[in-house]
Design a protein around this motif. Structure first.
Motif, PDB file in Angstrom:
ATOM      1  N   LEU A   1     -10.967 -39.071 -30.192  1.00 55.96           N
ATOM      2  CA  LEU A   1     -10.637 -40.156 -29.988  1.00 55.96           C
ATOM      3  C   LEU A   1     -11.243 -40.596 -28.997  1.00 55.96           C
TER       4      LEU A   1
ATOM      5  N   TRP B   1     -14.621 -40.284 -35.856  1.00 60.17           N
ATOM      6  CA  TRP B   1     -13.774 -41.065 -36.645  1.00 60.17           C
ATOM      7  C   TRP B   1     -13.318 -39.655 -37.631  1.00 60.17           C
TER       8      TRP B   1
ATOM      9  N   MET C   1     -10.815 -37.021 -37.183  1.00 59.42           N
ATOM     10  CA  MET C   1      -9.723 -37.225 -37.624  1.00 59.42           C
ATOM     11  C   MET C   1      -9.076 -37.300 -39.137  1.00 59.42           C
TER      12      MET C   1
ATOM     13  N   LYS D   1      -6.271 -35.237 -40.724  1.00 62.56           N
ATOM     14  CA  LYS D   1      -4.948 -35.792 -40.589  1.00 62.56           C
ATOM     15  C   LYS D   1      -5.499 -37.546 -40.878  1.00 62.56           C
TER      16      LYS D   1
ATOM     17  N   PHE E   1      -5.236 -40.406 -39.363  1.00 59.97           N
ATOM     18  CA  PHE E   1      -5.515 -40.973 -38.169  1.00 59.97           C
ATOM     19  C   PHE E   1      -6.277 -41.734 -38.393  1.00 59.97           C
TER      20      PHE E   1
ATOM     21  N   GLY F   1      -6.844 -45.435 -36.793  1.00 60.95           N
ATOM     22  CA  GLY F   1      -7.406 -45.920 -35.574  1.00 60.95           C
ATOM     23  C   GLY F   1      -8.857 -46.270 -35.643  1.00 60.95           C
TER      24      GLY F   1
ATOM     25  N   SER G   1       3.484 -46.533 -40.946  1.00 63.94           N
ATOM     26  CA  SER G   1       1.780 -47.226 -40.767  1.00 63.94           C
ATOM     27  C   SER G   1       1.488 -48.458 -40.199  1.00 63.94           C
TER      28      SER G   1
ATOM     29  N   ALA H   1       1.645 -49.099 -36.553  1.00 68.17           N
ATOM     30  CA  ALA H   1       0.498 -48.061 -36.163  1.00 68.17           C
ATOM     31  C   ALA H   1      -0.695 -49.478 -36.206  1.00 68.17           C
TER      32      ALA H   1
ATOM     33  N   ALA I   1      -3.914 -44.183 -28.604  1.00 66.85           N
ATOM     34  CA  ALA I   1      -3.153 -42.896 -28.939  1.00 66.85           C
ATOM     35  C   ALA I   1      -2.355 -43.143 -29.503  1.00 66.85           C
TER      36      ALA I   1
ATOM     37  N   LEU J   1      -1.831 -43.589 -33.144  1.00 68.94           N
ATOM     38  CA  LEU J   1      -1.186 -41.919 -34.140  1.00 68.94           C
ATOM     39  C   LEU J   1      -0.220 -41.876 -34.234  1.00 68.94           C
TER      40      LEU J   1
ATOM     41  N   THR K   1       1.923 -40.580 -37.438  1.00 69.07           N
ATOM     42  CA  THR K   1       2.448 -38.617 -37.674  1.00 69.07           C
ATOM     43  C   THR K   1       2.918 -39.131 -38.840  1.00 69.07           C
TER      44      THR K   1
ATOM     45  N   ILE L   1      -0.681 -35.810 -28.349  1.00 72.78           N
ATOM     46  CA  ILE L   1      -2.288 -36.839 -28.393  1.00 72.78           C
ATOM     47  C   ILE L   1      -2.510 -38.167 -27.536  1.00 72.78           C
TER      48      ILE L   1
END
Length: 258
Positions: free
Chosen positions: A109, A119, A122, A126, A129, A132, A189, A192, A209, A212, A216, A227
């Motif tokens: 990150l 990226w 990530m 996951k 992520f 981001g 989401s 985020a 961060a 993310l 999760t 994280i």
């Protein structure tokens, strides 16, 4: 307390053991459901990347993995000074004990702002992520955004050529084992993404961060929180005109862990 919880339940190196098993000829990935011992959840590309490490005996693999992730957290927290960094590495101990990848993803990150292709690390572990990387889109840094997406697409293409069956199994595995309520995941989401966009508009990196963590899908307690260890480096590794006082990072981490 958290460490003793994982040790008592024979979870020492539990996640790392699943990674190691992907290199064993008898192990079949994506046949064990999440939250069960030795369930492998990440993309075939991840398994292919670490394949040479899986040739090591299990104790050697675990030792190497734990040592590397501890070093990753040490690097992430170092801008706080060792008075803060050392106890916070202990705060990361539950993540280190189970041998997950969040220490490495934290490093990715931090590096991704200068090297957008990071990226892919990530997205291929996951996938959620990947939101981001919208930080670049929100700042209209289209070349960097395209680089983050293009690198991932290239890795997926090469990996698929090498093992198309594994990719079909992984996608089916994700669809079958999506954790939690779909509505909850969508809301988290969306929250985020909002955090990422606001942070991008303000030229701040550290809230990514937090975004993310919000995104999760399955919150695993103390390990998931780690994280946030990327925050000190994200506040330190900025352009000279935007650099924020690291004492601010210490306060953010103190509040997050306190």
């Amino acid at each position: 307390m958290s460490v003793s919880y994982y040790v008592a339940r024979d979870r020492l190196g539990g996640d790392a053991h699943a990674y190691w098993l992907t290199g064993q000829s008898w192990y079949v990935a994506y046949e064990i459901a999440p939250n069960h011992n030795d369930a492998f959840l990440y993309s075939p590309a991840f398994a292919q990347l670490i394949r040479p490490l899986t040739w090591l005996p299990w104790p050697a693999f675990l030792t190497l993995w734990v040592t590397a992730e501890t070093a990753a957290f040490g690097w992430l927290l170092r801008p706080l000074g060792w008075r803060w960094a050392l106890p916070l590495i202990l705060w990361c101990a539950p993540e280190i004990v189970i041998g997950n990848v969040l220490g490495f993803l934290g490093v990715a990150l931090v590096a991704s702002f200068a090297r957008p292709w990071m990226w892919s690390a990530m997205v291929l572990t996951k996938p959620i992520f990947g939101l981001g990387s919208l930080w670049f889109a929100a700042r209209r840094q289209w070349r960097q955004f395209a680089g983050s997406m293009g690198a991932t697409a290239l890795i997926v293409a090469i990996s698929t050529v090498l093992n198309p069956t594994a990719w079909a199994h992984w996608l089916l595995f994700l669809a079958t084992n999506a954790g939690g309520s779909a509505t909850t995941l969508i809301l988290r989401s969306a929250l985020a993404v909002t955090v990422v966009v606001i942070a991008a508009r303000k030229g701040q990196r550290w809230p990514v961060a937090v975004a993310l963590l919000l995104a999760t899908p399955v919150f695993a307690g103390a390990p998931s929180l780690t994280i946030l260890a990327a925050i000190p480096r994200l506040m330190w590794n900025t352009e000279p005109d935007n650099r924020q006082d690291v004492s601010g990072a210490a306060e953010v981490v103190r509040v997050s862990t306190g």
